[in-house]
Design an enzyme around this catalytic site. Structure first.
Site, PDB file in Angstrom:
ATOM      1  N   GLY A   1       0.833  -1.196   0.000  1.00  0.00           N
ATOM      2  CA  GLY A   1       0.000   0.000   0.000  1.00  0.00           C
ATOM      3  C   GLY A   1       0.865   1.242   0.000  1.00  0.00           C
ATOM      4  N   GLU A   2       0.374   2.288   0.624  1.00  0.00           N
ATOM      5  CA  GLU A   2       1.093   3.567   0.741  1.00  0.00           C
ATOM      6  C   GLU A   2       1.218   4.307  -0.582  1.00  0.00           C
ATOM      7  OE1 GLU A   2       4.944   3.097   2.584  1.00  0.00           O
ATOM      8  OE2 GLU A   2       4.170   1.896   4.246  1.00  0.00           O
TER       9      GLU A   2
END
Length: 350
Positions: free
Chosen positions: A316-317
């Site tokens: 993610g991120e």
């Protein structure tokens, strides 16, 4: 909120394709880079009415963070407090996404869309809080419809600021313990598939936790089944504060005729909802990568899109979107700088 999103036109397609095909290479030899260049040209023609050169200006990546009530059900490897800890890490520059943004030239912003504990005021985090955490989606609606609309409004205002600062390409990342559960529920609701197809191991949960996560998703789908046909209601029932604002930001970016680079599983769930709200938004989307989350391949197939990368990422991120930027820039560079057969005095191989 409603969005005035202009479908891209095929008005310049022949000019664009002739320019691409005239480069000193066999037809189609640059593969997906040619597809991306054509998409970029189509979008930029809406603003400039020209397709002679392409630009990527001040690429901006925004991480939206939000906490989820369903995290208390033990569907993740970490407690909700980790969301806030990672937000602080983003703000201090220590996470993977910070490293990649510095390496590749992204401008990075971090948004508190609604985490359990508001971050220290000294940290450079944009306050767009919709609450401290959503309700548990298997026992209640995650939020009200009014909260969804508020999230869309905040996201639109942020996108306008970024556009005014000179950016024409935006990507989104997310942080939120429990948000793969929300994204899995959205995937199941939209694609009409059971939780066994939408729920995966994510960042490495056990088989027991996977089974619990599947059960929670099925309970949520049953509880809200009468409200899942309308996309904003779906977000209110199943979404997260960060997913809501990513969805709104995608719609707002398309309204501003900006390129949208879509990250992994959670961001693709947001993209799916955005497309349900206004199908024209898809014209502006480039799908960065196929993540290691088991449902993501199915999502991309359902959307009939081809991601640029497949690296097995599960972080993610916005990391997958960040890593795709050099490929976008390569598409721009060959379109602008590569010689034609005529310019290079090379016999055309077509």
């Amino acid at each position: 909120m409603t969005y005035k999103i202009q479908h891209v036109s095929n008005q310049f397609d022949q000019v664009i394709q002739t320019k691409i095909d005239g480069k000193t290479k066999p037809l189609g030899a640059l593969g997906q880079l040619e597809v991306v260049a054509k998409q970029l040209a189509r979008v930029q023609a809406l603003s400039t009415n020209k397709v002679d050169t392409l630009t990527v200006d001040k690429p901006q990546l925004i991480i939206f963070a939000g906490d989820h009530g369903v995290a208390s059900e033990g569907v993740s490897i970490a407690p909700s407090e980790v969301t806030g800890q990672m937000v602080a890490n983003f703000a201090k520059g220590g996470a993977a996404i910070n490293v990649f943004c510095r390496q590749l030239g992204w401008q990075l912003s971090v948004v508190d869309a609604g985490i359990l504990h508001a971050p220290d005021e000294q940290l450079q985090v944009i306050n767009q809080r919709l609450g401290a955490t959503t309700a548990s989606i298997h026992t209640d609606a995650a939020m009200t419809l009014e909260t969804v609309e508020q999230g869309f409004l905040l996201a639109e205002q942020l996108i306008k600021q970024i556009k005014e600062a000179g950016s024409n390409l935006v990507a989104f990342g997310e942080m939120g313990i429990g948000n793969t559960t929300a994204a899995s529920a959205i995937m199941s609701a939209l694609m009409q598939v059971p939780a066994t197809e939408s729920v995966g191991k994510g960042t490495g949960i056990s088989d027991e936790v996977v089974a619990k996560k599947q059960q929670v998703v099925e309970q949520a789908l049953t509880l809200h089944k009468d409200k899942l046909s309308e996309p904003k209601q779906m977000l209110a029932c199943l979404g997260g504060f960060e997913i809501v604002q990513i969805t709104g930001a995608m719609l707002a970016a398309a309204q501003e005729k900006m390129h949208i680079l879509v990250d992994g599983f959670i961001c693709t769930a947001a993209a799916m909802v955005a497309i349900q709200i206004n199908p024209a938004v898809k014209d502006y989307m480039i799908f960065a990568h196929c993540s290691g989350e088991q449902g993501h391949t199915k999502m991309l197939n359902w959307l009939e899109v081809e991601p640029l990368l497949k690296l097995g990422l599960c972080l993610g991120e916005g990391t997958g979107a960040a890593l795709a930027l050099p490929l976008i820039q390569a598409s721009v560079a060959f379109y602008n700088e590569m010689a034609s057969f005529e310019q290079a005095d090379v016999a055309n191989v077509v």
